[in-house]
Write an enzyme that holds these catalytic residues in place. Structure first.
Site, mmCIF file in Angstrom:
data_model
loop_
_atom_site.group_PDB
_atom_site.id
_atom_site.type_symbol
_atom_site.label_atom_id
_atom_site.label_comp_id
_atom_site.label_asym_id
_atom_site.label_seq_id
_atom_site.Cartn_x
_atom_site.Cartn_y
_atom_site.Cartn_z
ATOM 1 N N LYS A 19 9.301 -41.300 77.206
ATOM 2 C CA LYS A 19 8.447 -41.730 76.207
ATOM 3 C C LYS A 19 6.579 -41.287 76.781
ATOM 4 O O LYS A 19 6.650 -40.726 77.769
ATOM 5 C CB LYS A 19 8.076 -43.542 76.412
ATOM 6 C CG LYS A 19 9.110 -44.352 75.851
ATOM 7 C CD LYS A 19 9.532 -45.680 75.769
ATOM 8 C CE LYS A 19 10.582 -46.104 75.676
ATOM 9 N NZ LYS A 19 9.991 -47.404 75.720
ATOM 10 N N TYR A 59 12.594 -48.438 65.633
ATOM 11 C CA TYR A 59 12.736 -49.661 66.000
ATOM 12 C C TYR A 59 12.475 -51.229 64.958
ATOM 13 O O TYR A 59 12.385 -52.252 65.418
ATOM 14 C CB TYR A 59 10.982 -49.698 67.150
ATOM 15 C CG TYR A 59 11.028 -48.958 68.005
ATOM 16 C CD1 TYR A 59 12.063 -49.697 69.344
ATOM 17 C CD2 TYR A 59 9.846 -48.126 68.785
ATOM 18 C CE1 TYR A 59 12.403 -49.123 70.221
ATOM 19 C CE2 TYR A 59 9.926 -48.250 70.309
ATOM 20 C CZ TYR A 59 11.018 -48.563 70.975
ATOM 21 O OH TYR A 59 11.343 -47.846 71.918
ATOM 22 N N PHE A 67 5.883 -57.986 70.043
ATOM 23 C CA PHE A 67 5.367 -57.006 70.986
ATOM 24 C C PHE A 67 5.433 -55.639 69.762
ATOM 25 O O PHE A 67 5.135 -54.650 70.114
ATOM 26 C CB PHE A 67 5.863 -56.659 72.382
ATOM 27 C CG PHE A 67 7.836 -56.442 71.887
ATOM 28 C CD1 PHE A 67 8.473 -55.300 71.632
ATOM 29 C CD2 PHE A 67 8.242 -58.038 72.462
ATOM 30 C CE1 PHE A 67 9.592 -55.302 71.412
ATOM 31 C CE2 PHE A 67 9.784 -57.553 72.009
ATOM 32 C CZ PHE A 67 10.406 -56.253 71.652
ATOM 33 N N ARG A 112 13.456 -46.943 85.826
ATOM 34 C CA ARG A 112 12.431 -47.749 85.035
ATOM 35 C C ARG A 112 12.822 -48.561 86.385
ATOM 36 O O ARG A 112 11.271 -48.381 86.695
ATOM 37 C CB ARG A 112 12.854 -48.770 84.394
ATOM 38 C CG ARG A 112 12.956 -47.421 82.724
ATOM 39 C CD ARG A 112 13.798 -48.766 82.087
ATOM 40 N NE ARG A 112 13.646 -48.821 80.294
ATOM 41 C CZ ARG A 112 13.782 -49.007 79.037
ATOM 42 N NH1 ARG A 112 15.309 -50.403 80.014
ATOM 43 N NH2 ARG A 112 14.303 -48.362 78.563
ATOM 44 N N ASN A 126 7.242 -48.051 79.781
ATOM 45 C CA ASN A 126 8.389 -48.189 80.530
ATOM 46 C C ASN A 126 9.499 -46.589 80.538
ATOM 47 O O ASN A 126 10.713 -46.518 80.884
ATOM 48 C CB ASN A 126 9.923 -48.997 79.960
ATOM 49 C CG ASN A 126 10.356 -49.358 78.645
ATOM 50 O OD1 ASN A 126 9.954 -48.101 78.075
ATOM 51 N ND2 ASN A 126 11.086 -50.147 78.766
ATOM 52 N N HIS A 129 13.541 -44.412 76.899
ATOM 53 C CA HIS A 129 14.626 -44.941 75.044
ATOM 54 C C HIS A 129 15.637 -44.210 75.165
ATOM 55 O O HIS A 129 15.876 -42.759 76.031
ATOM 56 C CB HIS A 129 13.948 -44.867 73.945
ATOM 57 C CG HIS A 129 14.932 -45.169 72.969
ATOM 58 N ND1 HIS A 129 15.089 -46.601 72.562
ATOM 59 C CD2 HIS A 129 15.918 -44.303 72.626
ATOM 60 C CE1 HIS A 129 16.072 -46.485 72.016
ATOM 61 N NE2 HIS A 129 16.745 -45.449 71.498
ATOM 62 N N GLU A 140 19.379 -42.952 65.334
ATOM 63 C CA GLU A 140 18.530 -42.386 66.599
ATOM 64 C C GLU A 140 18.721 -41.178 65.916
ATOM 65 O O GLU A 140 17.670 -40.572 65.228
ATOM 66 C CB GLU A 140 18.563 -43.404 67.196
ATOM 67 C CG GLU A 140 17.834 -44.193 67.067
ATOM 68 C CD GLU A 140 18.642 -45.522 68.535
ATOM 69 O OE1 GLU A 140 18.199 -46.524 68.662
ATOM 70 O OE2 GLU A 140 18.285 -44.647 69.560
HETATM 71 P P1 DAT Z 1 15.244 -51.144 76.229
HETATM 72 O O1 DAT Z 1 14.298 -50.557 75.821
HETATM 73 O O2 DAT Z 1 15.660 -51.717 77.365
HETATM 74 O O3 DAT Z 1 16.206 -50.472 74.785
HETATM 75 P P2 DAT Z 1 14.485 -53.275 73.903
HETATM 76 O O4 DAT Z 1 15.504 -52.314 72.846
HETATM 77 O O5 DAT Z 1 14.901 -54.432 74.519
HETATM 78 O O6 DAT Z 1 14.902 -52.456 75.179
HETATM 79 O O7 DAT Z 1 12.552 -52.872 73.504
HETATM 80 C C1 DAT Z 1 12.552 -51.815 73.419
HETATM 81 C C2 DAT Z 1 11.025 -51.363 73.630
HETATM 82 O O8 DAT Z 1 10.000 -52.523 73.136
HETATM 83 C C3 DAT Z 1 10.709 -51.631 75.463
HETATM 84 O O9 DAT Z 1 11.338 -50.232 75.793
HETATM 85 C C4 DAT Z 1 9.740 -51.716 75.145
HETATM 86 C C5 DAT Z 1 9.154 -52.968 74.405
HETATM 87 N N1 DAT Z 1 9.741 -54.315 75.114
HETATM 88 C C6 DAT Z 1 10.638 -54.737 74.982
HETATM 89 N N2 DAT Z 1 10.958 -56.446 75.476
HETATM 90 C C7 DAT Z 1 9.760 -56.270 75.241
HETATM 91 C C8 DAT Z 1 8.871 -57.357 76.031
HETATM 92 N N3 DAT Z 1 9.128 -58.694 75.990
HETATM 93 N N4 DAT Z 1 7.042 -57.641 76.133
HETATM 94 C C9 DAT Z 1 6.507 -56.881 75.927
HETATM 95 N N5 DAT Z 1 7.392 -55.180 75.491
HETATM 96 C C10 DAT Z 1 8.899 -55.263 75.276
HETATM 97 MG MG MG Z 2 16.842 -51.288 72.601
#
Ligand code: DAT
Ligand code: MG
Length: 157
Positions: A19, A59, A67, A112, A126, A129, A140
């Protein structure tokens, strides 16, 4: 049979992104090192500045989350490195290498956990991805690397 430069649909693939924070901090090599050291094979690699349209599709499952806008702003704030990785159970394996979504909760030893910074107010950074299922990986990779996809329909004609 797929030609050599296309992905073999019989093998498992994951779409990994370094990222904008990871790229800007010079952590691309570190992420690639961990993926390769684990034994996974790189099948595609590019630097790309993602448009909000691409991120909207990438996404899609988070569109209604609080968020979402912060996430799209952050993900389009600078270049990302997009990678297609191949290997046995690579989707699960890359998720293990990445660690918990929240860098503070991610275990030491994970990308991470070792390299991610605390999520301050409004911060969603973070570093990486990785696809979370075969269906997501297919969707994707189609978005980021359409040129690597094997057109099953065309092949069966
Ligand atoms: P991952 O990236 O571990 O698959 P995810 O798909 O649930 O996690 O979320 C996508 C991204 O969105 C994640 O990398 C960072 C952001 N994100 C997820 N949950 C969040 C939260 N509670 N607050 C802020 N950003 C968040
Ligand atoms: Mg995800």
């Amino acid at each position: 049979m797929p030609t050599p430069d296309l992905l073999d649909p019989k093998k498992e693939h994951s779409l990994v992104l370094v990222k904008p924070d990871g790229f800007a901090r010079g952590l691309t090599g570190e992420v690639l090192r961990r993926i390769e050291a684990k034994g996974y094979v790189l099948k595609g690699l590019k630097i790309k500045k993602a448009t909000p349209e691409l991120l909207d599709r990438h996404y899609v499952e988070h569109k209604e989350k609080h968020f979402f806008q912060d996430l799209v702003d952050y993900m389009s704030s600078g270049p990302v490195v997009a990678i297609v990785v191949e290997g046995d159970r690579v989707i699960e394996g890359v998720r293990s290498l990445m660690g918990n979504t929240n860098p503070t909760l991610a275990a030491p030893g994970t990308i991470r956990g070792d390299l991610g910074r605390d999520w301050g107010t409004g911060n969603v950074e973070n570093i990486v991805h990785g696809s979370d299922s075969p269906l997501s990986a297919h969707r994707e990779i189609n978005l980021w690397f359409p040129e690597l996809m094997w057109d099953e329909e065309a092949d069966s004609k």
